[in-house]
Design a protein around this motif. Structure first.
Motif, PDB file in Angstrom:
ATOM      1  N   PRO A 267       0.628  -1.248  -0.164  1.00 40.30           N
ATOM      2  CA  PRO A 267       0.014  -0.030  -0.005  1.00 40.30           C
ATOM      3  C   PRO A 267       0.913   1.286   0.160  1.00 40.30           C
ATOM      4  O   PRO A 267       1.906   1.075   0.378  1.00 40.30           O
ATOM      5  CB  PRO A 267      -0.793  -0.340   1.217  1.00 40.30           C
ATOM      6  N   ALA A 268       0.177   2.369  -0.572  1.00 39.11           N
ATOM      7  CA  ALA A 268       0.761   3.586  -0.477  1.00 39.11           C
ATOM      8  C   ALA A 268       0.712   4.288   0.876  1.00 39.11           C
ATOM      9  O   ALA A 268      -0.263   3.868   1.895  1.00 39.11           O
ATOM     10  CB  ALA A 268       0.200   4.439  -1.486  1.00 39.11           C
ATOM     11  N   LYS A 269       1.561   5.358   1.274  1.00 41.57           N
ATOM     12  CA  LYS A 269       1.388   5.956   2.299  1.00 41.57           C
ATOM     13  C   LYS A 269       1.210   7.390   2.461  1.00 41.57           C
ATOM     14  O   LYS A 269       1.864   8.068   1.723  1.00 41.57           O
ATOM     15  CB  LYS A 269       2.537   5.791   3.506  1.00 41.57           C
ATOM     16  N   GLY A 270       0.101   8.163   3.061  1.00 40.53           N
ATOM     17  CA  GLY A 270       0.246   9.541   3.180  1.00 40.53           C
ATOM     18  C   GLY A 270      -0.113  10.345   2.238  1.00 40.53           C
ATOM     19  O   GLY A 270      -0.429   9.925   0.821  1.00 40.53           O
ATOM     20  N   ALA A 271      -0.333  11.499   2.202  1.00 34.73           N
ATOM     21  CA  ALA A 271      -0.730  12.440   1.006  1.00 34.73           C
ATOM     22  C   ALA A 271       0.351  12.722   0.189  1.00 34.73           C
ATOM     23  O   ALA A 271       1.522  12.720   0.462  1.00 34.73           O
ATOM     24  CB  ALA A 271      -1.171  13.743   1.766  1.00 34.73           C
ATOM     25  N   LEU A 272       0.319  12.907  -1.041  1.00 32.13           N
ATOM     26  CA  LEU A 272       1.189  13.110  -2.098  1.00 32.13           C
ATOM     27  C   LEU A 272       1.309  14.324  -2.455  1.00 32.13           C
ATOM     28  O   LEU A 272       0.438  15.091  -3.160  1.00 32.13           O
ATOM     29  CB  LEU A 272       0.833  12.103  -3.373  1.00 32.13           C
ATOM     30  N   THR A 273       2.496  14.828  -2.419  1.00 32.69           N
ATOM     31  CA  THR A 273       2.709  16.474  -2.536  1.00 32.69           C
ATOM     32  C   THR A 273       3.679  16.723  -3.781  1.00 32.69           C
ATOM     33  O   THR A 273       3.828  17.822  -4.438  1.00 32.69           O
ATOM     34  CB  THR A 273       3.323  17.136  -1.345  1.00 32.69           C
ATOM     35  N   ARG A 274       4.338  15.606  -4.315  1.00 33.74           N
ATOM     36  CA  ARG A 274       5.340  16.257  -5.390  1.00 33.74           C
ATOM     37  C   ARG A 274       5.247  14.904  -6.573  1.00 33.74           C
ATOM     38  O   ARG A 274       5.028  13.647  -5.972  1.00 33.74           O
ATOM     39  CB  ARG A 274       6.726  16.041  -4.892  1.00 33.74           C
ATOM     40  N   TRP A 275       5.122  15.146  -7.569  1.00 33.69           N
ATOM     41  CA  TRP A 275       4.845  14.022  -8.513  1.00 33.69           C
ATOM     42  C   TRP A 275       5.064  14.204  -9.905  1.00 33.69           C
ATOM     43  O   TRP A 275       4.852  15.347 -10.566  1.00 33.69           O
ATOM     44  CB  TRP A 275       3.224  13.832  -8.706  1.00 33.69           C
ATOM     45  N   GLY A 276       6.043  13.535 -10.435  1.00 38.93           N
ATOM     46  CA  GLY A 276       6.729  14.037 -11.688  1.00 38.93           C
ATOM     47  C   GLY A 276       7.498  15.226 -12.037  1.00 38.93           C
ATOM     48  O   GLY A 276       8.092  15.536 -13.130  1.00 38.93           O
ATOM     49  N   ASP A 277       7.821  15.855 -10.851  1.00 36.22           N
ATOM     50  CA  ASP A 277       9.055  16.845 -11.051  1.00 36.22           C
ATOM     51  C   ASP A 277      10.172  16.743 -10.546  1.00 36.22           C
ATOM     52  O   ASP A 277      11.063  17.657 -10.177  1.00 36.22           O
ATOM     53  CB  ASP A 277       8.333  18.333 -10.566  1.00 36.22           C
ATOM     54  N   ALA A 278      10.462  15.583 -10.152  1.00 32.58           N
ATOM     55  CA  ALA A 278      11.859  15.133  -9.589  1.00 32.58           C
ATOM     56  C   ALA A 278      12.846  14.636 -10.463  1.00 32.58           C
ATOM     57  O   ALA A 278      12.430  13.867 -11.417  1.00 32.58           O
ATOM     58  CB  ALA A 278      11.492  14.315  -8.183  1.00 32.58           C
ATOM     59  N   THR A 279      14.056  14.585 -10.047  1.00 38.54           N
ATOM     60  CA  THR A 279      15.229  13.751 -10.800  1.00 38.54           C
ATOM     61  C   THR A 279      15.339  12.455  -9.847  1.00 38.54           C
ATOM     62  O   THR A 279      15.669  12.575  -8.839  1.00 38.54           O
ATOM     63  CB  THR A 279      16.466  14.391 -11.057  1.00 38.54           C
ATOM     64  N   VAL A 280      15.300  11.112 -10.498  1.00 35.63           N
ATOM     65  CA  VAL A 280      15.685   9.916  -9.882  1.00 35.63           C
ATOM     66  C   VAL A 280      16.915   9.468 -10.373  1.00 35.63           C
ATOM     67  O   VAL A 280      17.277   9.275 -11.626  1.00 35.63           O
ATOM     68  CB  VAL A 280      14.560   9.125 -10.215  1.00 35.63           C
ATOM     69  N   LEU A 281      17.994   9.004  -9.449  1.00 34.58           N
ATOM     70  CA  LEU A 281      19.110   8.239  -9.985  1.00 34.58           C
ATOM     71  C   LEU A 281      18.863   6.988  -9.521  1.00 34.58           C
ATOM     72  O   LEU A 281      18.832   6.284  -8.505  1.00 34.58           O
ATOM     73  CB  LEU A 281      20.143   8.703  -8.947  1.00 34.58           C
ATOM     74  N   LEU A 282      18.648   6.094 -10.616  1.00 33.22           N
ATOM     75  CA  LEU A 282      18.358   4.715 -10.756  1.00 33.22           C
ATOM     76  C   LEU A 282      19.684   3.810 -10.911  1.00 33.22           C
ATOM     77  O   LEU A 282      20.227   3.999 -11.906  1.00 33.22           O
ATOM     78  CB  LEU A 282      17.196   4.387 -11.860  1.00 33.22           C
ATOM     79  N   VAL A 283      19.913   3.229  -9.803  1.00 35.54           N
ATOM     80  CA  VAL A 283      21.027   2.021 -10.060  1.00 35.54           C
ATOM     81  C   VAL A 283      20.630   0.839  -9.585  1.00 35.54           C
ATOM     82  O   VAL A 283      20.201   0.310  -8.692  1.00 35.54           O
ATOM     83  CB  VAL A 283      22.068   2.496  -8.772  1.00 35.54           C
ATOM     84  N   GLU A 284      20.964   0.087 -10.882  1.00 39.33           N
ATOM     85  CA  GLU A 284      20.589  -1.487 -11.045  1.00 39.33           C
ATOM     86  C   GLU A 284      21.385  -2.118 -11.901  1.00 39.33           C
ATOM     87  O   GLU A 284      21.611  -1.795 -12.994  1.00 39.33           O
ATOM     88  CB  GLU A 284      19.024  -1.579 -11.359  1.00 39.33           C
ATOM     89  N   ASP A 285      21.931  -3.267 -11.354  1.00 36.11           N
ATOM     90  CA  ASP A 285      22.937  -4.086 -12.344  1.00 36.11           C
ATOM     91  C   ASP A 285      22.240  -4.919 -13.296  1.00 36.11           C
ATOM     92  O   ASP A 285      22.849  -5.365 -14.387  1.00 36.11           O
ATOM     93  CB  ASP A 285      24.020  -4.796 -11.398  1.00 36.11           C
ATOM     94  N   GLU A 286      21.315  -5.369 -12.788  1.00 32.82           N
ATOM     95  CA  GLU A 286      20.210  -6.154 -13.930  1.00 32.82           C
ATOM     96  C   GLU A 286      19.785  -5.405 -14.991  1.00 32.82           C
ATOM     97  O   GLU A 286      18.646  -4.617 -14.787  1.00 32.82           O
ATOM     98  CB  GLU A 286      19.196  -6.680 -13.184  1.00 32.82           C
ATOM     99  N   ALA A 287      20.021  -5.565 -16.216  1.00 34.60           N
ATOM    100  CA  ALA A 287      19.513  -4.553 -17.540  1.00 34.60           C
ATOM    101  C   ALA A 287      17.982  -4.722 -17.452  1.00 34.60           C
ATOM    102  O   ALA A 287      17.264  -3.699 -17.737  1.00 34.60           O
ATOM    103  CB  ALA A 287      20.315  -4.968 -18.839  1.00 34.60           C
ATOM    104  N   PRO A 288      17.486  -5.928 -17.557  1.00 37.74           N
ATOM    105  CA  PRO A 288      15.931  -5.939 -17.788  1.00 37.74           C
ATOM    106  C   PRO A 288      15.263  -5.030 -16.651  1.00 37.74           C
ATOM    107  O   PRO A 288      14.233  -4.550 -16.966  1.00 37.74           O
ATOM    108  CB  PRO A 288      15.557  -7.457 -17.865  1.00 37.74           C
ATOM    109  N   VAL A 289      15.667  -5.397 -15.595  1.00 36.79           N
ATOM    110  CA  VAL A 289      14.837  -4.691 -14.429  1.00 36.79           C
ATOM    111  C   VAL A 289      15.252  -3.060 -14.440  1.00 36.79           C
ATOM    112  O   VAL A 289      14.196  -2.316 -14.222  1.00 36.79           O
ATOM    113  CB  VAL A 289      15.574  -5.108 -12.999  1.00 36.79           C
ATOM    114  N   ARG A 290      16.453  -2.859 -14.836  1.00 38.59           N
ATOM    115  CA  ARG A 290      16.683  -1.216 -15.017  1.00 38.59           C
ATOM    116  C   ARG A 290      15.774  -0.696 -16.049  1.00 38.59           C
ATOM    117  O   ARG A 290      15.495   0.358 -15.901  1.00 38.59           O
ATOM    118  CB  ARG A 290      18.309  -1.089 -15.271  1.00 38.59           C
ATOM    119  N   ALA A 291      15.782  -1.503 -17.217  1.00 35.17           N
ATOM    120  CA  ALA A 291      14.909  -0.942 -17.935  1.00 35.17           C
ATOM    121  C   ALA A 291      13.549  -0.794 -17.936  1.00 35.17           C
ATOM    122  O   ALA A 291      12.853   0.417 -18.223  1.00 35.17           O
ATOM    123  CB  ALA A 291      15.368  -1.743 -19.534  1.00 35.17           C
ATOM    124  N   PHE A 292      12.993  -1.619 -17.263  1.00 38.01           N
ATOM    125  CA  PHE A 292      11.521  -1.562 -16.757  1.00 38.01           C
ATOM    126  C   PHE A 292      11.354  -0.257 -16.015  1.00 38.01           C
ATOM    127  O   PHE A 292      10.362   0.490 -15.896  1.00 38.01           O
ATOM    128  CB  PHE A 292      11.089  -2.891 -16.251  1.00 38.01           C
TER     129      PHE A 292
END
Length: 411
Positions: A267-292
């Motif tokens: 489940p999700a938690k709490g009220a959502l105040t930021r959506w789609g205006d952030a920068t994510v650094l995604l670190v994943e060594d498995e290429a298929p998981v990282r692509a998804f």
């Protein structure tokens, strides 16, 4: 092994989610995708059950009042047992709190109640009882010794066919079942055994052929109901206004018995105040998981920077002009593991939020603690909506004042 399986399942179910976005429910291909999603869920449940038996699940313990926990569960249990079976629940008045993972404990009780129901094909009575036990000395039960101390005892009894003496010693073994082919995986009791043992408790079985069976669980009593490490807020599901079809398809993909198999969505938690205006650094060594994961986050409007290792992530962060709002990182990777590189990154970027993802991270998230401040854990396999909602919620959370707990290396 579990880490590798869950990586594969994340890639399968995740790319299935992406495909379902491009198909209407009336599309002939939608039903096929729905089947892929259902079976990926079932495979994930089997991996989870095997981890439970081996006592390697990542638990989220909290102080629980068993009376409240069972009260919340009783409606579902009544639905599981059906009309021909009577279910009674009774409690001792002096019941102490326990410290356990609520969902996993519910899974144990559901497994035992379902087994009791199946042992009475013509119907009967199932009793769930709780009481306190104060052991002044170590006590021998069957082949195990319960140390002295205060325990909360849970008993689940039925009036069914019973278990033959030559089989009772095998009932907690994985894949052992007395049911006919196709009626069970043989993992229900082994899962219950693993969860109870990982919680610090004991489970025993007494049975007589033709007279019924009683399972007894001893869980250490916990002194306080309120604990500083417990989550202070109740979790609620927040619908996603941008991609409702994903939420609907993922929910509908769960089999009718999903609750009894432990397939509940995170489940999700709490009220959502930021959506789609952030920068994510995604670190994943498995290429298929990282692509998804990258495609899922970009669909929600996030800017995504990708790295296939901790070392590459730290190299990217050397640019002082690079703005990163949140890290999403695998835990177990070649070289530096997730918590190790995040700690290094936080030296120059304090306050950055983190979402750790892993198919197996018991050593890192022991006792439900998080390895760094402002971090949460999302177990693999996860869906598109689970990933993006977790990132969204983490960005909306206030800063934590508590210090992180020391952890062991995940490698």
């Amino acid at each position: 092994m579990a880490h590798d399986f869950n990586n594969l399942l994340t890639a399968i179910s995740g790319h299935c989610d992406l495909l379902m976005l491009r198909h209407d429910k009336n599309d002939p291909d939608y039903a096929d995708l729905d089947q892929i999603s259902q079976n990926a869920n079932r495979a994930a449940a089997l991996v989870g059950q095997l981890l439970a038996y081996s006592r390697k699940q990542t638990l989220k313990p909290q102080s629980l009042d068993l009376r409240e926990t069972l009260a919340d569960l009783t409606h579902l249990l009544n639905r599981l047992v059906g009309e021909r079976t009577a279910l009674t629940v009774s409690h001792a008045s002096d019941l102490a709190p326990i410290r356990a993972d609520k969902r996993q404990l519910e899974q144990v009780i559901m497994n035992l109640v379902v087994n009791a129901r199946d042992a009475m094909p013509e119907g009967g009575q199932i009793r769930v009882e709780t009481e306190m036990a104060n052991l002044d000395a170590d006590q021998r039960f069957d082949r195990a010794t319960v140390p002295r101390g205060r325990y909360v005892v849970i008993r689940v009894s039925d009036e069914g066919v019973g278990i033959a003496p030559e089989k009772i010693g095998k009932i907690f073994e994985p894949f052992f079942t007395t049911k006919r082919t196709g009626e069970g995986t043989g993992l229900g009791l082994s899962t219950a055994y693993g969860i109870v043992k990982q919680t610090g408790g004991y489970i025993f079985c007494e049975s007589a052929v033709g007279a019924g069976t009683t399972f007894t669980i001893y869980l250490p009593a916990h002194e306080r109901l309120a604990d500083a490490r417990d989550a202070a807020e109740e979790e609620t599901t927040v619908p996603d206004p941008m991609l409702p079809s994903v939420n609907q398809s993922w929910e509908s993909a769960r089999p009718p018995h999903a609750a009894a198999e432990g397939l509940a969505l995170m489940p999700a938690k709490g009220a959502l105040t930021r959506w789609g205006d952030a920068t994510v650094l995604l670190v994943e060594d498995e290429a298929p998981v990282r692509a998804f994961a990258s495609r899922a986050l970009k669909l929600r409007g996030f800017t995504v920077l990708e790295a296939d290792s901790a070392e590459e992530a730290l190299s990217l962060l050397e640019d002082p002009d690079l703005v990163v709002d949140i890290f999403v990182t695998d835990v177990i990777m070649p070289g530096l593991d997730g918590p190790s590189w995040v700690r290094k990154a936080l030296e120059t970027r304090p306050g950055t939020r983190t979402v750790f993802v892993s198919g197996y991270a018991e050593d890192v998230f022991r006792d439900g603690t998080t390895p760094v401040r402002n971090s949460v854990f999302l177990p693999k396999p996860f869906s598109l909506s689970e990933l993006t909602t977790t990132v969204q919620n983490q960005l909306a959370e206030p800063d934590q004042d508590v210090q992180p707990a020391p952890v062991a290396n995940a490698n």
